[in-house]
Scaffold this motif. Structure first.
Motif: not given
Length: 332
Positions: A152-173
């Motif tokens: 997420y770029d430093a200036d991404h508007p949502d960066k402070d409101s996310l709850d990121i899990i610190p491993v790469p995750i891919t959701i496949i539908g």
């Protein structure tokens, strides 16, 4: 980068070969094995996965004799066996670990509970393992977290409101071939909800069907990038009438849109949950807040004794798998 510096490395002909792990979890009969077989380019008929299964793939590098290795674990049983997540997720492999969560697009009544249960189990285990890693190597743990945030770029508007899990995750539908025939409004609610859940947790989102070759190739390309660092297709698709493809860090609440405000719900995630559940009632068997086998009103001595035996077998299996993992790590 972190993966090169801290990943499991095997020296082969003086060239470094990377080893990375994919852990595939998801709903029962959602096509997890089929996705793995297509990723590994194996022409086999998928068989039901009973508990935790392991396979691997190798890829030769063009410029040398060395090979990159993908360790692939698959967890069967839907959310019921999510406690087995702890077996492959150790402080030794967490730095080279990628999760794939498969949801069945043809069964909207299972999607929310599948995602909510598995994301919670992954978060809990990863948090514990990173805490253990921090004791041994604070810099490795900090870099792992920093790498996920860096999407997420430093200036991404949502960066402070996310709850990121610190491993790469891919959701496949999965089963997009069925989903594409759904009513457009249903597809819109499901796709926007999945986009928000993926965005909120820092995950990629990719629709898939084993019957549509372009989607097979796109999913293979994404998984190949995660484990073999091949070139990544960054052309996203957000049209709910087409197969969604969105990479972590490239979506935004302003692009996804907001759900109608739900009474009593505070967070955006809670609002999306309320909208989804009001549109698609979730199957009760998918919701497992407590283990019903421990409820005394269901006591049946014969059944209970067999159940106890099976629980003990599962615990022995879990410990045996842990020993194998430790031995494998020691040999590398």
């Amino acid at each position: 980068g972190i993966n090169a510096e801290y990943g499991g490395v095997v020296v082969e002909n003086q060239n470094k070969s990377s080893e990375r792990t994919i852990f595939v979890v998801g709903a029962k009969s959602s096509g997890k094995t089929g996705i793995i077989l297509r990723f590994l380019d194996r022409d086999e008929q998928p068989k039901p996965t009973t508990a935790l299964e392991y396979t691997f793939g190798r890829r030769s590098r063009n410029d040398s004799m060395s090979k990159d290795v993908a360790h692939v674990y698959e967890l069967g049983g839907g959310v019921a066996l999510s406690n087995l997540i702890e077996i492959p997720v150790t402080k030794e492999c967490v730095q080279t670990l990628n999760f794939v969560i498969v949801v069945d697009l043809s069964k909207p009544e299972t999607i929310w509970t599948t995602l909510e249960s598995l994301l919670a189990a992954i978060r809990q285990r990863v948090k514990k393992v990173i805490h253990e890693l921090k004791v041994e190597s604070p810099s490795a743990a900090n870099n792992l977290v920093a790498e996920c945030l860096a999407r997420y770029d430093a200036d991404h508007p949502d960066k402070d409101s996310l709850d990121i899990i610190p491993v790469p995750i891919t959701i496949i539908g999965s089963k997009y071939d069925v989903f594409q025939n759904f009513d457009s409004e249903k597809k819109k609610i499901i796709s926007r909800t999945l986009r928000y859940v993926a965005h909120h947790h820092g995950a990629h989102l990719c629709y898939f069907s084993s019957k549509i070759e372009t989607l097979v190739m796109r999913a293979r390309g994404l998984l190949g990038h995660l484990v073999f660092k091949t070139q990544l297709n960054k052309t996203t698709c957000t049209d709910h009438n087409k197969p969604i493809y969105m990479l972590a860090g490239m979506d935004a609440v302003s692009q996804i849109g907001s759900p109608p405000p739900a009474p009593g719900s505070r967070s955006l995630l809670e609002q999306w949950k309320q909208l989804y559940l009001s549109s698609f009632s979730q199957e009760s068997e998918a919701v497992m807040p407590e283990d019903p086998t421990k409820d005394k009103k269901y006591n049946e001595p014969i059944v209970d004794s067999v159940r106890l035996q099976k629980d003990e077998e599962l615990e022995r299996f879990r410990k045996a798998q842990e020993r194998k993992m430790r031995q494998s790590t020691a040999q590398q």
